[in-house]
Design a protein around this motif. Structure first.
Motif, PDB file in Angstrom:
ATOM      1  N   ALA A 134       0.832  -1.205   0.000  1.00  0.00           N
ATOM      2  CA  ALA A 134       0.000   0.000   0.000  1.00  0.00           C
ATOM      3  C   ALA A 134       0.869   1.258   0.000  1.00  0.00           C
ATOM      4  CB  ALA A 134      -0.929  -0.003   1.211  1.00  0.00           C
ATOM      5  N   LEU A 135       1.933   1.256   0.815  1.00  0.00           N
ATOM      6  CA  LEU A 135       2.840   2.405   0.846  1.00  0.00           C
ATOM      7  C   LEU A 135       3.680   2.485  -0.425  1.00  0.00           C
ATOM      8  CD1 LEU A 135       4.127   2.396   4.543  1.00  0.00           C
ATOM      9  CD2 LEU A 135       2.424   3.905   3.519  1.00  0.00           C
ATOM     10  N   LYS A 136       4.139   1.344  -0.905  1.00  0.00           N
ATOM     11  CA  LYS A 136       4.946   1.335  -2.135  1.00  0.00           C
ATOM     12  C   LYS A 136       4.119   1.835  -3.326  1.00  0.00           C
ATOM     13  CE  LYS A 136       8.029  -2.486  -0.835  1.00  0.00           C
ATOM     14  NZ  LYS A 136       8.428  -3.879  -1.156  1.00  0.00           N
ATOM     15  N   ASN A 137       2.842   1.466  -3.383  1.00  0.00           N
ATOM     16  CA  ASN A 137       1.986   1.921  -4.475  1.00  0.00           C
ATOM     17  C   ASN A 137       1.799   3.432  -4.455  1.00  0.00           C
ATOM     18  OD1 ASN A 137       1.654  -0.695  -5.407  1.00  0.00           O
ATOM     19  ND2 ASN A 137      -0.285  -1.026  -4.339  1.00  0.00           N
ATOM     20  N   ILE A 138       1.645   3.990  -3.256  1.00  0.00           N
ATOM     21  CA  ILE A 138       1.540   5.448  -3.142  1.00  0.00           C
ATOM     22  C   ILE A 138       2.849   6.094  -3.581  1.00  0.00           C
ATOM     23  CG2 ILE A 138       1.309   7.367  -1.524  1.00  0.00           C
ATOM     24  CD1 ILE A 138      -0.610   5.593   0.095  1.00  0.00           C
ATOM     25  N   ARG A 139       3.960   5.522  -3.170  1.00  0.00           N
ATOM     26  CA  ARG A 139       5.270   6.049  -3.575  1.00  0.00           C
ATOM     27  C   ARG A 139       5.393   6.065  -5.094  1.00  0.00           C
ATOM     28  NH1 ARG A 139      10.362   2.837  -1.327  1.00  0.00           N
ATOM     29  NH2 ARG A 139       9.578   1.288  -2.803  1.00  0.00           N
TER      30      ARG A 139
ATOM     31  N   GLU B   7       2.882   6.028  -7.289  1.00  0.00           N
ATOM     32  CA  GLU B   7       1.874   6.960  -7.783  1.00  0.00           C
ATOM     33  C   GLU B   7       2.380   8.400  -7.741  1.00  0.00           C
ATOM     34  OE1 GLU B   7      -2.254   8.706  -5.926  1.00  0.00           O
ATOM     35  OE2 GLU B   7      -1.850   6.568  -5.690  1.00  0.00           O
ATOM     36  N   LEU B   8       3.128   8.725  -6.697  1.00  0.00           N
ATOM     37  CA  LEU B   8       3.650  10.092  -6.535  1.00  0.00           C
ATOM     38  C   LEU B   8       4.950  10.321  -7.285  1.00  0.00           C
ATOM     39  CD1 LEU B   8       2.992  10.629  -2.706  1.00  0.00           C
ATOM     40  CD2 LEU B   8       1.617  11.449  -4.622  1.00  0.00           C
ATOM     41  N   GLY B   9       5.447   9.283  -7.961  1.00  0.00           N
ATOM     42  CA  GLY B   9       6.688   9.421  -8.718  1.00  0.00           C
ATOM     43  C   GLY B   9       7.917   9.467  -7.849  1.00  0.00           C
TER      44      GLY B   9
END
Length: 278
Positions: A265-270, A272-274
């Motif tokens: 979940a955190l890696k996906n946000i990372r 997503e934010l580039g």
């Protein structure tokens, strides 16, 4: 680290961790056994082979440097000293711990005692590892729920090896806004004024079962609590957190602690934010 420090690395790899927070002994017991030279060597090799990022130790939950009971304070000093000495031997970045409660005596009554205890720990455990104080959610007269109080304590300690661990759930429960970019910016601006962003060394990335300002320490899986995915987008996207390792203390989807789903979940946000792994 049940079964030895190398086991902690193995378990971290198994869930896709990029950095590790370890309890080198049971967090709910005073008993401590220093790792053998063989285990430390295997642990260091395993970290290198896994390309693992910063490792930190979390002090046991029983530590209470502000207690009135002198025997309890002495046991706490011994426990944290043992962890700091093991951190030095194992090449661990540092040890973080909960300042715990003043039990209704008030901050002024415990400051000198707390400062003296911390200085004893650092004197008896020389080397490079830092000692980090974690902000609290605020329940039960716990010390350091406000940045102003935590900053005051750190200034009183006045030691170059002191750092800060910020827990996102504790911060939210203490009344700070953590769900919008503007709120996170305001929160971290206050952190910088009262403590200093240069001392922010560890982040506990935890969602919250409890409401903002509840003073209740109740962690939730990433995206399933009151902070939510938008909150973690705001947190990861804030420059204050750009180079600070994050560690999960969530219940997990199987109630067995941090797992791959939370890490992803955190890696996906990372992604997503580039952002990239530092």
């Amino acid at each position: 680290a049940a079964g030895g420090l190398p086991k902690a690395v193995e378990r971290g790899i198994g869930i896709g961790a990029e950095a590790l927070q370890i309890f080198p002994s049971s967090p709910r017991m005073w008993r401590f056994k220093h790792a053998s030279a063989e285990d430390i060597g295997k642990y260091k090799t395993a970290l290198t082979d896994a390309d693992m990022g910063p490792t930190v130790f979390h002090g046991i939950y029983l530590n209470a440097l502000a207690a009135e009971d002198e025997a309890l304070v002495e046991r706490s000093i011994t426990s944290l000293t043992n962890y700091m000495q093991l951190a030095e031997a194992a090449g661990v970045s540092g040890v973080l711990f909960h300042p715990a409660s003043h039990k209704g005596r008030g901050y002024d009554a415990i400051e000198a005692q707390f400062v003296a205890a911390v200085h004893r720990i650092l004197k008896d455990a020389p080397g490079t590892p830092w000692l980090a104080l974690e902000n609290s959610a605020g329940a039960g007269d716990h010390i350091g729920s406000s940045f102003s109080e935590l900053g005051r304590l750190i200034k009183a300690i006045d030691h170059p090896r002191i750092r800060v661990c910020l827990d996102t759930q504790h911060t939210w429960a203490a009344g700070y806004e953590m769900t919008t970019p503007e709120g996170v910016t305001a929160t971290m601006d206050e952190f910088d004024r009262e403590i200093g962003l240069d001392l922010l060394t560890v982040v506990h990335a935890n969602d919250s079962k409890s409401d903002k300002g509840s003073s209740t320490d109740r962690h939730e899986n990433i995206g399933e609590g009151h902070i939510g995915l938008d909150g973690f987008r705001a947190i990861l996207g804030n420059q204050a957190f750009a180079n600070v390792p994050m560690y999960l203390e969530v219940p997990g989807t199987e109630k067995s602690g941090p797992n791959q789903e939370n890490l992803d979940a955190l890696k996906n946000i990372r992604t997503e934010l580039g952002l990239k792994r530092q």
